[in-house]
Design a protein around this motif. Structure first.
Motif, PDB file in Angstrom:
ATOM      1  N   ALA A  22       0.846  -1.206   0.000  1.00  0.00           N
ATOM      2  CA  ALA A  22       0.000   0.000   0.000  1.00  0.00           C
ATOM      3  C   ALA A  22       0.878   1.251   0.000  1.00  0.00           C
ATOM      4  N   LEU A  77       2.612   1.676  -3.504  1.00  0.00           N
ATOM      5  CA  LEU A  77       1.665   2.164  -4.528  1.00  0.00           C
ATOM      6  C   LEU A  77       1.264   3.607  -4.234  1.00  0.00           C
ATOM      7  N   ALA A  78       1.199   3.971  -2.954  1.00  0.00           N
ATOM      8  CA  ALA A  78       0.826   5.342  -2.587  1.00  0.00           C
ATOM      9  C   ALA A  78       1.911   6.324  -3.040  1.00  0.00           C
ATOM     10  N   TRP A 102       3.824   5.926  -5.540  1.00  0.00           N
ATOM     11  CA  TRP A 102       3.674   6.013  -7.004  1.00  0.00           C
ATOM     12  C   TRP A 102       2.535   6.979  -7.341  1.00  0.00           C
ATOM     13  N   CYS A 103       1.449   6.918  -6.565  1.00  0.00           N
ATOM     14  CA  CYS A 103       0.319   7.825  -6.796  1.00  0.00           C
ATOM     15  C   CYS A 103       0.748   9.274  -6.591  1.00  0.00           C
ATOM     16  N   GLU A 104       1.585   9.524  -5.611  1.00  0.00           N
ATOM     17  CA  GLU A 104       2.040  10.910  -5.363  1.00  0.00           C
ATOM     18  C   GLU A 104       2.758  11.423  -6.613  1.00  0.00           C
ATOM     19  N   ASP A 128      -4.935  10.125  -6.197  1.00  0.00           N
ATOM     20  CA  ASP A 128      -5.278   9.944  -4.790  1.00  0.00           C
ATOM     21  C   ASP A 128      -5.330   8.438  -4.513  1.00  0.00           C
ATOM     22  N   ALA A 129      -4.310   7.931  -3.836  1.00  0.00           N
ATOM     23  CA  ALA A 129      -4.187   6.478  -3.614  1.00  0.00           C
ATOM     24  C   ALA A 129      -5.446   5.884  -2.982  1.00  0.00           C
ATOM     25  N   PHE A 135      -7.530   2.777  -4.119  1.00  0.00           N
ATOM     26  CA  PHE A 135      -7.557   1.540  -3.309  1.00  0.00           C
ATOM     27  C   PHE A 135      -8.993   1.158  -2.968  1.00  0.00           C
ATOM     28  N   PRO A 140      -2.024   3.048   3.345  1.00  0.00           N
ATOM     29  CA  PRO A 140      -0.691   3.666   3.396  1.00  0.00           C
ATOM     30  C   PRO A 140      -0.638   4.583   4.618  1.00  0.00           C
ATOM     31  N   GLY A 150       0.190   9.321  -0.418  1.00  0.00           N
ATOM     32  CA  GLY A 150      -0.611   8.903  -1.573  1.00  0.00           C
ATOM     33  C   GLY A 150      -1.491  10.001  -2.118  1.00  0.00           C
ATOM     34  N   ARG A 151      -1.432  11.222  -1.527  1.00  0.00           N
ATOM     35  CA  ARG A 151      -2.243  12.321  -2.082  1.00  0.00           C
ATOM     36  C   ARG A 151      -1.539  13.634  -1.737  1.00  0.00           C
TER      37      ARG A 151
END
Ligand SMILES: NC(=O)c1ccc[n+]([C@@H]2O[C@H](COP(=O)([O-])OP(=O)(O)OC[C@H]3O[C@@H](n4cnc5c(N)ncnc54)[C@H](O)[C@@H]3O)[C@@H](O)[C@H]2O)c1
Ligand SMILES: CC(=O)N[C@@H]1[C@@H](OP(=O)(O)OP(=O)(O)OC[C@H]2O[C@@H](n3ccc(=O)[nH]c3=O)[C@H](O)[C@@H]2O)O[C@H](CO)[C@@H](O)[C@@H]1O
Length: 429
Positions: free
Chosen positions: A221, A224-225, A227-229, A234-235, A239, A253, A426-427
């Motif tokens: 988590a 991947l978060a 990566w979203c940033e 917005d992870a 998710f 995350p 993640g955001r």
């Protein structure tokens, strides 16, 4: 039946009280004299466990539960001895099992024919059987006494519910007769029944793997978060949508993985790997242990948005315990977050509903119960009190409106409407 429970902590005291409440004669053993004294007065020291106060009081009053520091006398008096003391690892993953061996040595001095020794503390697979030579110092051979592992599948805050039957109890034993006896013992308190395992070691692995599953999935988590940033996504939005089909269970995350369970159990697997190389499990530990640093990066990023360097800023860290609702500090992400913020020259304040000024000092932060002159708020523990923060009120008190929500508990849109720069793992938009 007389049962001795070694370790009257967050897990041992609920277990002792539940066995007593089901009619057993229970002797609790602890090295902490204050704990022993409190229990013998019918008092409960595990404040985070709903219902435990009454369970301890009633069973002590009715003479079914008592406590002692004398682990040898307890073994002499008991038919079943349950080991539920801490099993930890240090920051480099070296196992710290001294409490288990200390208890085994005491039990050996009081072990009698027909007794059963059960380890409930989470054990590196193989550890329970490593106690056999110690227990045989009693003069008895394995077979004249029984040995079993029955891990505690519960967590602080729901221990009584879980011990009495949220999930089936896992049991592995040294022989059929012991297995049968131990199944009978747990069926009296656990209405979900028992899953018998083919060996003690298999039973130890069940509990450890449950924890490793969680640590690796939290790391996924987090990865991947991040990566979203990078991609302005917005992870959590992603998710939550991905988790709507039953084969996906993306975890949360956040600021990192604390406690004496989840960050510890992977080391039980890593340290016992000789030929295999558990690189996924090791990498997951590295990812999770890097998250406090990422929280500091997000704080720098948020302060940049308001033109403030981290150096000289007033940062309020909300949360010192490793997770919400539990006063436990082992490997709490707050430790590293506070340390690194100070290294960057920030002035670090803290507040935690389960803590006090003394705790703040131990963490190297200043205790603060308001939001005056704060430049950035950093949430690192998901206490329920933080879910209801009055952002309207806080927006008026702070000097700069920056929130780093390390446990995803606030509503971004609400914070942004009030003029806060809001970031979470993640955001970051
Ligand atoms: N806390 C949880 O959520 C949880 C959940 C499942 C399993 N577990 C496992 O349960 C075990 C115990 O954890 P806990 O949370 O109850 O720990 P804890 O720190 O809350 O309690 C441990 C107790 O053992 C006592 N103790 C330490 N050394 C001792 C010794 N040599 N002899 C007698 N008593 C001794 C301590 O004084 C303390 O009262 C660990 O193996 C842990 O992994 C914990
Ligand atoms: C619930 C579960 O299956 N296991 C439990 C767990 O209890 P616990 O008290 O250790 O609490 P956790 O909830 O596991 O949290 C650990 C750390 O991970 C962070 N976290 C968590 C979830 C997530 O998605 N993202 C995160 O970042 C969180 O903030 C905290 O710092 O271990 C016990 C002992 O064996 C188990 O018995 C017990 O069932």
């Amino acid at each position: 039946m007389t049962i001795a429970v070694y370790g009257l902590g967050k897990m041992g005291l609920p277990l002792a009280a539940v066995f007593a409440d089901h009619g057993a004669n229970v002797i609790g053993v602890d090295i902490n004299e204050r704990v022993v004294e409190m229990v013998n007065k019918g008092e409960n020291h595990v404040k985070e466990e709903p219902g435990l106060d009454e369970l301890v009081r009633r069973n002590v009053e009715e003479g079914r539960l008592r406590a002692t520091t004398d682990g040898v006398w307890a073994a002499k008096s008991a038919d079943v001895m349950i080991i539920l003391v801490p099993t930890l690892a240090d920051d480099r993953g070296n196992l710290k099992l001294e409490p288990v061996y200390d208890v085994a040595n005491k039990i050996a001095k009081g072990l009698e024919k027909g007794d059963i020794v059960i380890t409930e503390a989470t054990m590196p697979p193989g550890t329970t059987e490593s106690l056999i030579p110690i227990l045989e110092k009693s003069g008895l051979k394995l077979g004249e006494f029984g040995l079993a592992h029955a891990p505690e599948r519960t967590m602080t805050g729901t221990a009584i519910r879980d011990i009495t039957g949220q999930y089936p109890k896992i049991v592995g034993a040294s022989d059929e007769r012991t297995l049968e006896a131990v199944i009978g013992l747990y069926e009296t308190i656990n209405r979900k029944g028992v899953i018998p395992m083919s060996s003690i070691k298999a039973a130890e692995a069940v509990k450890v793997f449950e924890g490793v599953y969680r640590d690796v999935n939290i790391a996924l988590a987090n990865e991947l978060a991040l990566w979203c940033e990078e991609h302005g996504l917005d992870a959590l939005e992603i998710f939550n949508a991905a988790n709507t089909q039953p084969y996906c269970h993306l975890h949360m995350p956040g600021a990192g993985v604390g406690g004496h369970c989840i960050p510890v159990y992977p080391w039980f697997v890593i340290s016992l790997a000789k030929k295999t190389n558990p690189r996924l499990i090791k990498t997951a530990r590295e990812i999770n242990d890097s998250m406090p640093h990422h929280i500091v990066e997000l704080t720098i990023r948020g302060l940049n948005e308001v033109g403030k360097p981290l150096k000289g800023s007033n940062v309020l860290v909300l949360g010192l315990t490793f997770r919400g609702g539990v006063r436990e500090f082992t490997k709490s992400p707050a430790i590293d977050v506070i340390k690194e913020l100070k290294e960057w020259g920030a002035r670090v304040f803290t507040y935690d509903p389960l803590c006090n000024e003394e705790d703040a000092k131990r963490f190297g932060a200043e205790w603060k119960e308001d939001f005056k002159d704060v430049d950035a708020i950093v949430i690192v523990t998901d206490h329920k009190e933080f879910k209801d923060l009055n952002l309207e009120e806080i927006a008026k008190q702070v000097r700069n409106r920056v929130i780093v929500d390390g446990r995803n508990i606030l509503d971004p849109r609400k914070a942004e409407k009030l003029g806060f720069v809001y970031l979470r793992v993640g955001r970051v938009f």
